[in-house]
Design a protein around this motif. Structure first.
Motif, PDB file in Angstrom:
ATOM      1  N   PRO A 186      37.494 -15.294  73.363  1.00  0.00           N
ATOM      2  CA  PRO A 186      36.080 -15.135  73.011  1.00  0.00           C
ATOM      3  C   PRO A 186      35.362 -16.463  73.052  1.00  0.00           C
ATOM      4  O   PRO A 186      35.984 -17.527  73.056  1.00  0.00           O
ATOM      5  N   GLY A 187      34.053 -16.423  73.050  1.00  0.00           N
ATOM      6  CA  GLY A 187      33.263 -17.646  73.046  1.00  0.00           C
ATOM      7  C   GLY A 187      33.208 -18.276  71.672  1.00  0.00           C
ATOM      8  O   GLY A 187      33.813 -17.798  70.714  1.00  0.00           O
ATOM      9  N   GLY A 188      32.451 -19.376  71.584  1.00  0.00           N
ATOM     10  CA  GLY A 188      32.262 -20.030  70.305  1.00  0.00           C
ATOM     11  C   GLY A 188      31.524 -19.130  69.339  1.00  0.00           C
ATOM     12  O   GLY A 188      30.828 -18.183  69.737  1.00  0.00           O
ATOM     13  N   HIS A 189      31.678 -19.406  68.047  1.00  0.00           N
ATOM     14  CA  HIS A 189      31.089 -18.534  67.039  1.00  0.00           C
ATOM     15  C   HIS A 189      29.586 -18.401  67.247  1.00  0.00           C
ATOM     16  O   HIS A 189      28.838 -19.377  67.245  1.00  0.00           O
ATOM     17  N   ASP A 190      29.143 -17.173  67.439  1.00  0.00           N
ATOM     18  CA  ASP A 190      27.724 -16.822  67.479  1.00  0.00           C
ATOM     19  C   ASP A 190      26.970 -17.475  68.636  1.00  0.00           C
ATOM     20  O   ASP A 190      25.750 -17.571  68.603  1.00  0.00           O
ATOM     21  N   ASP A 191      27.677 -17.951  69.689  1.00  0.00           N
ATOM     22  CA  ASP A 191      26.935 -18.581  70.781  1.00  0.00           C
ATOM     23  C   ASP A 191      26.411 -17.564  71.795  1.00  0.00           C
ATOM     24  O   ASP A 191      25.540 -17.873  72.594  1.00  0.00           O
ATOM     25  N   ARG A 192      26.953 -16.344  71.800  1.00  0.00           N
ATOM     26  CA  ARG A 192      26.448 -15.242  72.610  1.00  0.00           C
ATOM     27  C   ARG A 192      26.327 -15.599  74.089  1.00  0.00           C
ATOM     28  O   ARG A 192      25.329 -15.306  74.738  1.00  0.00           O
ATOM     29  N   SER A 193      27.342 -16.261  74.588  1.00  0.00           N
ATOM     30  CA  SER A 193      27.352 -16.610  75.998  1.00  0.00           C
ATOM     31  C   SER A 193      28.122 -15.597  76.846  1.00  0.00           C
ATOM     32  O   SER A 193      28.009 -15.600  78.069  1.00  0.00           O
ATOM     33  N   HIS A 194      28.900 -14.728  76.202  1.00  0.00           N
ATOM     34  CA  HIS A 194      29.662 -13.725  76.932  1.00  0.00           C
ATOM     35  C   HIS A 194      28.777 -12.517  77.255  1.00  0.00           C
ATOM     36  O   HIS A 194      27.706 -12.329  76.689  1.00  0.00           O
ATOM     37  N   ALA A 195      29.277 -11.712  78.157  1.00  0.00           N
ATOM     38  CA  ALA A 195      28.560 -10.493  78.529  1.00  0.00           C
ATOM     39  C   ALA A 195      28.475  -9.534  77.339  1.00  0.00           C
ATOM     40  O   ALA A 195      29.374  -9.484  76.497  1.00  0.00           O
ATOM     41  N   TRP A 196      27.378  -8.796  77.282  1.00  0.00           N
ATOM     42  CA  TRP A 196      27.227  -7.683  76.344  1.00  0.00           C
ATOM     43  C   TRP A 196      26.623  -6.536  77.141  1.00  0.00           C
ATOM     44  O   TRP A 196      25.441  -6.563  77.490  1.00  0.00           O
ATOM     45  N   PRO A 197      27.425  -5.543  77.491  1.00  0.00           N
ATOM     46  CA  PRO A 197      26.972  -4.518  78.423  1.00  0.00           C
ATOM     47  C   PRO A 197      25.720  -3.784  77.956  1.00  0.00           C
ATOM     48  O   PRO A 197      25.520  -3.555  76.749  1.00  0.00           O
ATOM     49  N   GLY A 198      24.907  -3.386  78.935  1.00  0.00           N
ATOM     50  CA  GLY A 198      23.671  -2.696  78.609  1.00  0.00           C
ATOM     51  C   GLY A 198      23.895  -1.403  77.854  1.00  0.00           C
ATOM     52  O   GLY A 198      23.081  -1.024  77.014  1.00  0.00           O
ATOM     53  N   ARG A 199      25.007  -0.711  78.136  1.00  0.00           N
ATOM     54  CA  ARG A 199      25.271   0.532  77.416  1.00  0.00           C
ATOM     55  C   ARG A 199      25.448   0.269  75.920  1.00  0.00           C
ATOM     56  O   ARG A 199      24.948   1.035  75.083  1.00  0.00           O
ATOM     57  N   LEU A 200      26.150  -0.795  75.569  1.00  0.00           N
ATOM     58  CA  LEU A 200      26.333  -1.113  74.147  1.00  0.00           C
ATOM     59  C   LEU A 200      25.010  -1.522  73.518  1.00  0.00           C
ATOM     60  O   LEU A 200      24.728  -1.188  72.359  1.00  0.00           O
ATOM     61  N   SER A 201      24.188  -2.255  74.260  1.00  0.00           N
ATOM     62  CA  SER A 201      22.870  -2.619  73.759  1.00  0.00           C
ATOM     63  C   SER A 201      22.035  -1.381  73.462  1.00  0.00           C
ATOM     64  O   SER A 201      21.396  -1.269  72.400  1.00  0.00           O
ATOM     65  N   ARG A 202      22.052  -0.416  74.382  1.00  0.00           N
ATOM     66  CA  ARG A 202      21.273   0.806  74.175  1.00  0.00           C
ATOM     67  C   ARG A 202      21.809   1.607  72.991  1.00  0.00           C
ATOM     68  O   ARG A 202      21.029   2.195  72.219  1.00  0.00           O
ATOM     69  N   LEU A 203      23.130   1.639  72.831  1.00  0.00           N
ATOM     70  CA  LEU A 203      23.703   2.353  71.690  1.00  0.00           C
ATOM     71  C   LEU A 203      23.294   1.721  70.372  1.00  0.00           C
ATOM     72  O   LEU A 203      22.992   2.420  69.391  1.00  0.00           O
ATOM     73  N   GLN A 204      23.270   0.392  70.311  1.00  0.00           N
ATOM     74  CA  GLN A 204      22.810  -0.281  69.097  1.00  0.00           C
ATOM     75  C   GLN A 204      21.386   0.130  68.756  1.00  0.00           C
ATOM     76  O   GLN A 204      21.065   0.438  67.598  1.00  0.00           O
ATOM     77  N   ARG A 205      20.538   0.102  69.742  1.00  0.00           N
ATOM     78  CA  ARG A 205      19.127   0.398  69.492  1.00  0.00           C
ATOM     79  C   ARG A 205      18.908   1.859  69.142  1.00  0.00           C
ATOM     80  O   ARG A 205      18.065   2.177  68.289  1.00  0.00           O
ATOM     81  N   ARG A 206      19.660   2.749  69.757  1.00  0.00           N
ATOM     82  CA  ARG A 206      19.591   4.150  69.354  1.00  0.00           C
ATOM     83  C   ARG A 206      20.053   4.314  67.912  1.00  0.00           C
ATOM     84  O   ARG A 206      19.477   5.102  67.149  1.00  0.00           O
ATOM     85  N   GLY A 207      21.095   3.587  67.546  1.00  0.00           N
ATOM     86  CA  GLY A 207      21.553   3.638  66.166  1.00  0.00           C
ATOM     87  C   GLY A 207      20.497   3.156  65.197  1.00  0.00           C
ATOM     88  O   GLY A 207      20.310   3.732  64.109  1.00  0.00           O
ATOM     89  N   MET A 208      19.764   2.106  65.580  1.00  0.00           N
ATOM     90  CA  MET A 208      18.711   1.592  64.705  1.00  0.00           C
ATOM     91  C   MET A 208      17.618   2.631  64.488  1.00  0.00           C
ATOM     92  O   MET A 208      17.063   2.749  63.386  1.00  0.00           O
ATOM     93  N   LEU A 209      17.294   3.397  65.521  1.00  0.00           N
ATOM     94  CA  LEU A 209      16.297   4.457  65.364  1.00  0.00           C
ATOM     95  C   LEU A 209      16.809   5.573  64.467  1.00  0.00           C
ATOM     96  O   LEU A 209      16.046   6.190  63.714  1.00  0.00           O
ATOM     97  N   TYR A 210      18.110   5.822  64.539  1.00  0.00           N
ATOM     98  CA  TYR A 210      18.694   6.907  63.750  1.00  0.00           C
ATOM     99  C   TYR A 210      18.887   6.526  62.280  1.00  0.00           C
ATOM    100  O   TYR A 210      18.854   7.400  61.408  1.00  0.00           O
ATOM    101  N   GLY A 211      19.096   5.258  61.972  1.00  0.00           N
ATOM    102  CA  GLY A 211      19.515   4.844  60.637  1.00  0.00           C
ATOM    103  C   GLY A 211      18.713   5.408  59.485  1.00  0.00           C
ATOM    104  O   GLY A 211      19.287   5.969  58.531  1.00  0.00           O
ATOM    105  N   PRO A 212      17.370   5.287  59.486  1.00  0.00           N
ATOM    106  CA  PRO A 212      16.599   5.847  58.359  1.00  0.00           C
ATOM    107  C   PRO A 212      16.790   7.353  58.208  1.00  0.00           C
ATOM    108  O   PRO A 212      16.892   7.864  57.090  1.00  0.00           O
ATOM    109  N   VAL A 213      16.848   8.064  59.330  1.00  0.00           N
ATOM    110  CA  VAL A 213      17.068   9.513  59.275  1.00  0.00           C
ATOM    111  C   VAL A 213      18.459   9.805  58.717  1.00  0.00           C
ATOM    112  O   VAL A 213      18.633  10.684  57.862  1.00  0.00           O
ATOM    113  N   GLY A 214      19.451   9.059  59.188  1.00  0.00           N
ATOM    114  CA  GLY A 214      20.803   9.258  58.696  1.00  0.00           C
ATOM    115  C   GLY A 214      20.919   9.003  57.202  1.00  0.00           C
ATOM    116  O   GLY A 214      21.605   9.749  56.487  1.00  0.00           O
TER     117      GLY A 214
END
Length: 436
Positions: free
Chosen positions: A392-420
């Motif tokens: 893995p990369g250095g702590h919190d440097d965010r230089s590695h890939a983060w796939p778009g599918r995981l990004s979209r899932l995070q954001r969908r989760g954020m929309l769901y959170g208050p309802v959940g």
């Protein structure tokens, strides 16, 4: 607000989570332990290797790392379920005092679990090897469907571990049961899929003696192994580690570099390595029972606890010296579940805070525009390449890939959170109503 790198793992198996799939191919080796810096103290042990069985030295013998008054290894004193000391107390140790260290408070360690006895046994062995001189262990069996956990505790740990059952599902509910039954001045929480360094509990609880105004302490979480691409990707995106520098957060002197304080609660720590002054946690009502793994909210219970304590004027201290090793989930499907759960847990906890502490709404709204921009940045997909050696990369440097599918899932989760969260509240009310 914050994103995946600074959120707990709502799908990490702390409660109501199915067992892991098959073990991966041989690990690439344990993650390196952080340097303890110039201050003296016991050194960190190696990361455990689950393929080799129990963590070395974590059977029921003496804890490693400290030297007792007779020159041999120091032994902690775990309390028996009846409240008295467990067999084999350390001779020559004053209550609450480890050799060469400042006094530490009598502590209750709570570990919530559900139907994962093999992992739980490894975790309990590491807890019983702690160098802390005065503590008790409480296992909370959350919505059990078999007697496996009870039988394990009664058969292997009956004289050293207290068993309680909580029939209502949810990690926050299970933790609140631990708060209800705790006898310690401080209550520490960890998960059934971690192995604790022998010095973990001493390092996590010593700050409470040093600072009477401290309400919460958190510690460092490192991966037990990085054997699959999913595990490396999670750690590259931040994992659970919060860095290798100790820090105190004071609501009376908000940090200048944290404009979203205190709502960036994921920066403070994670639920697998946290402790509270028991009286403080009880005063704020414990954790919101509609949050956490095992509920429709999916997570956020620990973040809720951090912010509630800070909102009452108590300080929070992060120390990388308090170390546990966490078994990250192994498959791509696990990682997708985590990404969605992280997003949901974030907004669920924020909703819970505003429902329970509506006085925080003006401060929240003032930070909202910047918080939204911050969340978009942290959840953005990235095309960066993984390191050739798979590390893995250095702590919190965010230089590695983060796939778009995981990004979209995070954001969908954020929309769901208050309802959940609101659905979880209704479900909890219905469950409690039916039990009357």
């Amino acid at each position: 607000m914050t994103g995946l790198a600074h959120l707990p793992d709502p799908a990490d198996g702390r409660a109501l989570d199915p067992a892991h799939g098959p073990a991966p191919d041989p690990a690439q080796g344990p993650a390196p332990a952080p340097a303890r810096g110039p201050d003296p103290g016991p050194t960190l042990g190696p990361a455990p290797d689950p393929a080799r069985g129990p963590h070395p030295g974590l059977a029921h013998g003496p804890a490693r790392g400290l030297v007792g008054p007779d020159g041999g290894p120091a032994r902690g004193r775990a309390h028996a379920p009846d409240g008295g000391p467990a067999p084999g107390p350390a001779p020559g140790l004053a209550p609450g005092l480890a050799p060469g260290l400042a006094p530490v408070p009598f502590t209750t360690v709570v570990i919530a679990t559900r139907e994962r006895t093999e992992k739980l046994a490894h975790a309990l062995d590491s807890l019983l090897a702690q160098d802390h001189p005065d503590f008790e262990i409480v296992v909370v069996d959350n919505a059990p469907v078999t007697r496996a956990t009870r039988e394990l505790v009664e058969r292997e740990y009956a004289e050293r571990v207290r068993y309680v059952a909580e029939p209502v599902p949810g990690l926050a509910v299970a933790h609140n049961k631990g708060v209800e039954t705790a006898r310690g001045e401080v209550i520490a929480f960890t998960d059934d899929d971690v192995v604790a360094d022998p010095c973990w509990l001493t390092e996590l609880t010593a700050p409470f003696t040093a600072d009477p105004g401290l309400g919460c302490a958190t510690g460092l979480i490192l991966p037990a192994r990085l054997a699959t691409p999913a595990q490396v990707l999670l750690e590259s995106h931040g994992g659970f580690a919060k860095g290798f520098t100790a820090r105190t957060y004071d609501p009376k002197a908000p940090p200048a570099d944290e404009p979203l304080f205190p709502f960036t609660a994921g920066r403070f720590g994670s639920g697998a390595n946290m402790a509270f002054r028991t009286a403080v946690l009880r005063t704020v009502g414990g954790f919101d029972p509609a949050t956490g793994a095992g509920t429709l909210a999916r997570g956020g219970d620990d973040l809720y606890g951090f912010v509630r304590v800070l909102a009452e004027g108590h300080r929070l201290h992060y120390t990388p010296r308090a170390l546990v090793w966490h078994h990250h989930r192994e498959t791509w499907r696990d990682l997708e579940t985590q990404a969605y759960g992280y997003g949901a847990g974030l907004t669920a906890y924020l909703t819970a805070i505003l429902v329970n502490r509506p006085g925080l709404l003006p401060a929240f709204l003032a930070r909202l525009p910047r918080g939204l921009a911050h969340a978009r940045t942290l959840t953005a997909g990235r095309d960066g390449a993984a390191a050739a050696d798979g590390a893995p990369g250095g702590h919190d440097d965010r230089s590695h890939a983060w796939p778009g599918r995981l990004s979209r899932l995070q954001r969908r989760g954020m929309l769901y959170g208050p309802v959940g969260y609101l659905r979880a509240r209704r479900a909890l009310r219905a469950l409690r109503g039916a039990a009357r």
